[in-house]
Scaffold this motif. Structure first.
Motif, PDB file in Angstrom:
ATOM      1  N   LEU A  27       0.840  -1.193   0.000  1.00 35.17           N
ATOM      2  CA  LEU A  27       0.000   0.000   0.000  1.00 35.17           C
ATOM      3  C   LEU A  27       0.879   1.249   0.000  1.00 35.17           C
ATOM      4  CD1 LEU A  27      -2.568  -1.085   2.753  1.00 35.17           C
ATOM      5  CD2 LEU A  27      -2.691  -1.489   0.287  1.00 35.17           C
ATOM      6  N   GLU A  28       0.430   2.286  -0.675  1.00 29.22           N
ATOM      7  CA  GLU A  28       1.159   3.548  -0.695  1.00 29.22           C
ATOM      8  C   GLU A  28       0.960   4.288   0.636  1.00 29.22           C
ATOM      9  OE1 GLU A  28       3.203   4.798  -2.882  1.00 29.22           O
ATOM     10  OE2 GLU A  28       2.941   3.289  -4.463  1.00 29.22           O
ATOM     11  N   ALA A  29       2.027   4.915   1.123  1.00 33.52           N
ATOM     12  CA  ALA A  29       1.931   5.731   2.328  1.00 33.52           C
ATOM     13  C   ALA A  29       1.303   7.078   1.977  1.00 33.52           C
ATOM     14  CB  ALA A  29       3.312   5.938   2.941  1.00 33.52           C
ATOM     15  N   VAL A  30       0.420   7.549   2.838  1.00 36.50           N
ATOM     16  CA  VAL A  30      -0.252   8.835   2.659  1.00 36.50           C
ATOM     17  C   VAL A  30      -0.019   9.665   3.917  1.00 36.50           C
ATOM     18  CG1 VAL A  30      -2.458  10.012   2.292  1.00 36.50           C
ATOM     19  CG2 VAL A  30      -2.020   7.810   1.203  1.00 36.50           C
ATOM     20  N   ASN A  31       0.378  10.914   3.754  1.00 36.18           N
ATOM     21  CA  ASN A  31       0.634  11.794   4.889  1.00 36.18           C
ATOM     22  C   ASN A  31      -0.457  12.858   4.960  1.00 36.18           C
ATOM     23  OD1 ASN A  31       3.520  10.958   5.864  1.00 36.18           O
ATOM     24  ND2 ASN A  31       3.614  11.027   3.623  1.00 36.18           N
ATOM     25  N   LEU A  32      -1.158  12.895   6.085  1.00 33.38           N
ATOM     26  CA  LEU A  32      -2.299  13.791   6.256  1.00 33.38           C
ATOM     27  C   LEU A  32      -2.004  14.816   7.351  1.00 33.38           C
ATOM     28  CD1 LEU A  32      -5.131  11.097   6.225  1.00 33.38           C
ATOM     29  CD2 LEU A  32      -4.297  12.435   4.296  1.00 33.38           C
ATOM     30  N   ILE A  33      -2.381  16.055   7.099  1.00 31.87           N
ATOM     31  CA  ILE A  33      -2.257  17.125   8.081  1.00 31.87           C
ATOM     32  C   ILE A  33      -3.603  17.826   8.175  1.00 31.87           C
ATOM     33  CG2 ILE A  33      -1.096  19.277   8.706  1.00 31.87           C
ATOM     34  CD1 ILE A  33       1.321  18.327   7.143  1.00 31.87           C
ATOM     35  N   GLN A  34      -4.101  17.998   9.402  1.00 31.65           N
ATOM     36  CA  GLN A  34      -5.436  18.566   9.604  1.00 31.65           C
ATOM     37  C   GLN A  34      -5.418  19.518  10.793  1.00 31.65           C
ATOM     38  OE1 GLN A  34      -8.346  15.733  10.934  1.00 31.65           O
ATOM     39  NE2 GLN A  34     -10.090  17.018  10.416  1.00 31.65           N
ATOM     40  N   GLU A  35      -6.115  20.646  10.636  1.00 33.41           N
ATOM     41  CA  GLU A  35      -6.298  21.559  11.762  1.00 33.41           C
ATOM     42  C   GLU A  35      -7.606  21.206  12.455  1.00 33.41           C
ATOM     43  OE1 GLU A  35      -6.587  26.338  12.889  1.00 33.41           O
ATOM     44  OE2 GLU A  35      -6.362  25.698  10.794  1.00 33.41           O
ATOM     45  N   LYS A  36      -7.547  20.890  13.743  1.00 34.81           N
ATOM     46  CA  LYS A  36      -8.730  20.504  14.501  1.00 34.81           C
ATOM     47  C   LYS A  36      -9.474  21.749  14.974  1.00 34.81           C
ATOM     48  CE  LYS A  36      -8.669  16.581  16.527  1.00 34.81           C
ATOM     49  NZ  LYS A  36      -8.552  15.493  17.517  1.00 34.81           N
ATOM     50  N   ARG A  37     -10.713  21.554  15.456  1.00 31.80           N
ATOM     51  CA  ARG A  37     -11.511  22.694  15.919  1.00 31.80           C
ATOM     52  C   ARG A  37     -10.831  23.420  17.080  1.00 31.80           C
ATOM     53  NH1 ARG A  37     -15.770  19.158  14.654  1.00 31.80           N
ATOM     54  NH2 ARG A  37     -17.063  19.967  12.967  1.00 31.80           N
ATOM     55  N   SER A  38     -10.027  22.721  17.840  1.00 33.50           N
ATOM     56  CA  SER A  38      -9.322  23.329  18.969  1.00 33.50           C
ATOM     57  C   SER A  38      -8.179  24.226  18.507  1.00 33.50           C
ATOM     58  CB  SER A  38      -8.762  22.235  19.884  1.00 33.50           C
ATOM     59  OG  SER A  38      -7.824  21.437  19.180  1.00 33.50           O
ATOM     60  N   GLY A  39      -7.835  24.152  17.213  1.00 32.37           N
ATOM     61  CA  GLY A  39      -6.733  24.935  16.688  1.00 32.37           C
ATOM     62  C   GLY A  39      -5.442  24.149  16.577  1.00 32.37           C
ATOM     63  N   LYS A  40      -5.417  22.937  17.148  1.00 31.52           N
ATOM     64  CA  LYS A  40      -4.223  22.105  17.090  1.00 31.52           C
ATOM     65  C   LYS A  40      -4.034  21.537  15.683  1.00 31.52           C
ATOM     66  CE  LYS A  40      -4.261  20.610  21.949  1.00 31.52           C
ATOM     67  NZ  LYS A  40      -4.330  19.433  22.864  1.00 31.52           N
ATOM     68  N   ILE A  41      -2.778  21.382  15.297  1.00 32.74           N
ATOM     69  CA  ILE A  41      -2.462  20.766  14.018  1.00 32.74           C
ATOM     70  C   ILE A  41      -2.141  19.290  14.253  1.00 32.74           C
ATOM     71  CG2 ILE A  41      -0.943  20.789  12.016  1.00 32.74           C
ATOM     72  CD1 ILE A  41      -2.732  23.238  12.228  1.00 32.74           C
ATOM     73  N   LYS A  42      -2.841  18.424  13.537  1.00 33.53           N
ATOM     74  CA  LYS A  42      -2.667  16.983  13.718  1.00 33.53           C
ATOM     75  C   LYS A  42      -2.130  16.379  12.427  1.00 33.53           C
ATOM     76  CE  LYS A  42      -5.226  12.808  15.089  1.00 33.53           C
ATOM     77  NZ  LYS A  42      -6.548  12.290  15.520  1.00 33.53           N
ATOM     78  N   GLY A  43      -1.027  15.647  12.537  1.00 36.41           N
ATOM     79  CA  GLY A  43      -0.448  14.982  11.385  1.00 36.41           C
ATOM     80  C   GLY A  43      -0.420  13.477  11.577  1.00 36.41           C
ATOM     81  N   ARG A  44      -0.576  12.755  10.480  1.00 39.04           N
ATOM     82  CA  ARG A  44      -0.593  11.291  10.588  1.00 39.04           C
ATOM     83  C   ARG A  44      -0.140  10.677   9.270  1.00 39.04           C
ATOM     84  NH1 ARG A  44      -6.072   9.203  12.568  1.00 39.04           N
ATOM     85  NH2 ARG A  44      -5.107   9.421  14.616  1.00 39.04           N
ATOM     86  N   THR A  45       0.707   9.671   9.360  1.00 42.58           N
ATOM     87  CA  THR A  45       1.068   8.872   8.195  1.00 42.58           C
ATOM     88  C   THR A  45       0.216   7.609   8.207  1.00 42.58           C
ATOM     89  OG1 THR A  45       3.334   9.697   8.110  1.00 42.58           O
ATOM     90  CG2 THR A  45       2.896   7.614   7.027  1.00 42.58           C
TER      91      THR A  45
END
Length: 478
Positions: A27-45
């Motif tokens: 499977l190909e790796a996908v890197n996701l970055i999201q700003e949550k409602r709290s303002g925190k930045i969340k990243g995940r591979t």
């Protein structure tokens, strides 16, 4: 990368991989970055598991249970009524606690700069890096050891791990909703309801909850924990009052829907819809961009309505039937709904129980209101305060009278009542009163007496709708 002593992935020599490994099992790796409602930045591979379904064996299922909204609402009502100590918690990196089965070969492919990033975290991977002869870019293959996010089987692997852990700790899984578990501790019931990695725990004694949390920490590491009378859980802002009520609000999501709608609204509409809600006239189709907005806003309001605003359920149910063919006439209906929400954005949903042994169900049908002349069923359940469950939907067949529409409506909604009764029984609460209310005397007589109350004009009603009478005869509902 890897967690100390508990690796998520392992290096693999590409020479040891078969052609099938590189194609079917990689499977190909996908890197996701999201700003949550709290303002925190969340990243995940995570992994792109979209192609995995093609390789499922016949009969193989990867479906994972999730707690029903009805179970969440019902357990909240019980928590408030019994004045339990309520804890909400999150298991960080939940999926990564679950092992990929030994007989399953699964690999992750990283490319370009992400290869360098991974090797900087774990230098032992450097020896496995290869260069694509066509592109000249770096590639790294890793063997997946844990249920990483994105794999289609990860949710089920995590569910199996979490539920089996609870069972081994002495908990009993609710047979009606498999994401609710109970355990009697010090003579009182403790309840856990969980949605993937988000959980709600309750017991009358805070010290018992402390001990339960310690048990979970031993198995899953540190938890993100919130205690007290105010919680944010599954997108809902919850408040438990001193008078045994639950207050639910989702103001942020409503504001997002209003903003996404993109047009100024007055906020003066007194109801979610006008008398023309079910009326359909010839009108201009929406542009592609406006149609996408219509779909997006309606979907968000469906999510909010089921959780915090049952007052918009009927309007949203109708708008959902229009998302694939929306017109300017439908847009005007959505605009009225948005105007209503703008004026009532601070409204809270209130839930509670007068006692835990009575359930009241109200069902009605609007005869031939839809453009195709089908009737609309509406039903709600309550334990004394507010609406525990609500549903509005178009009936699946055309009826020839308002009485028939009422009988069909009861048949449509009654299964929700039956499931609620079964869920409460599994939780240890046996109903003493289960009352069904409707406003059509002819329909009531038919449901009580069956064919004996059918005249020549109503004999065509299919016998399957008389399962209502069977429930009445068994005194399961009155």
């Amino acid at each position: 990368g890897s967690k100390p002593g508990n690796p998520v992935v392992a290096g693999v020599d590409p020479k040891d991989m078969t052609h099938e490994d590189r194609t079917k099992h990689t499977l190909e790796a996908v890197n996701l970055i999201q700003e949550k409602r709290s303002g925190k930045i969340k990243g995940r591979t995570c992994a792109d598991g979209s192609k995995q379904k093609r390789y499922l064996k016949e009969g193989e299922s990867i479906a994972s249970p999730t707690v029903s909204l009805e179970a969440i609402m019902t357990t909240l009502v019980i928590d408030a009524y019994e004045k339990r100590d309520v804890v909400t918690f999150d298991v960080p990196g939940a999926y990564l606690h679950a092992d990929i089965p030994d007989d399953k070969r699964l690999f992750l492919r990283l490319r370009d700069e992400f290869v360098d990033m991974m090797c900087s975290v774990n230098p032992t991977f450097t020896k496995h890096v290869i260069v694509d002869k066509k592109t000249g870019k770096k590639i790294l293959y890793l063997k997946v050891l844990k249920a990483i996010y994105g794999c289609i089987e990860s949710a089920l692997l995590w569910y199996d791990l979490f539920s089996s852990t609870l069972v081994n700790l002495g908990w009993t899984i609710n047979k009606v909703d498999r994401c609710v578990a109970n355990k009697i501790i010090n003579g009182h019931q403790a309840t856990i309801a969980w949605y993937v990695d988000d959980g709600k725990l309750s017991h009358i004694d805070p010290k018992v909850n402390d001990a339960i949390l310690d048990d979970l920490k031993q198995h899953f590491g540190d938890l993100t924990i919130n205690r007290g009378t105010q919680h944010t859980f599954l997108g809902m802002n919850l408040r438990i009052t001193d008078d045994r009520l639950i207050k639910i609000q989702m103001k942020e999501q409503l504001q997002e829907a209003i903003t996404r709608f993109g047009e100024p609204v007055s906020g003066t509409a007194s109801t979610p819809a006008g008398s023309n809600l079910f009326r359909d006239i010839e009108a201009t189709s929406l542009s592609e961009e406006q149609s996408e907005t219509f779909h997006s806003v309606t979907a968000k309001l469906l999510f909010v309505g089921k959780r915090a605003r049952p007052d918009i359920d009927t309007t949203v149910a109708y708008l959902c039937t229009r998302v694939s063919k929306s017109t300017t006439y439908d847009w005007a209906k959505l605009k009225r709904l948005i105007s209503y929400l703008a004026g009532t954005i601070n409204m809270e949903r209130t839930l509670g129980a007068s006692n835990l042994t009575e359930l009241y169900t109200y069902i009605d049908a609007a005869y031939a209101t839809n453009p195709d002349m089908r009737s609309q069923t509406g039903g709600v359940m309550s334990m004394g305060w507010g609406v525990l469950h609500a549903k509005s939907g178009k009936q699946k067949l055309n009826t020839k009278s308002s009485t028939e529409a009422e009988v069909v409506g009861v048949s449509d909604y009654l299964p929700y009542n039956i499931q609620m009764v079964m869920f409460l029984a599994e939780q240890g609460y046996i109903l003493m009163r289960n009352i069904l209310y409707q406003d059509n005397q002819s329909a009531i007589k038919m449901e009580r007496n069956g064919r004996n109350s059918c005249t020549g004009n109503s004999r065509h009603i299919h016998i399957r709708y008389f399962f209502v009478k069977d429930r009445v005869d068994k005194k399961e509902i009155g």
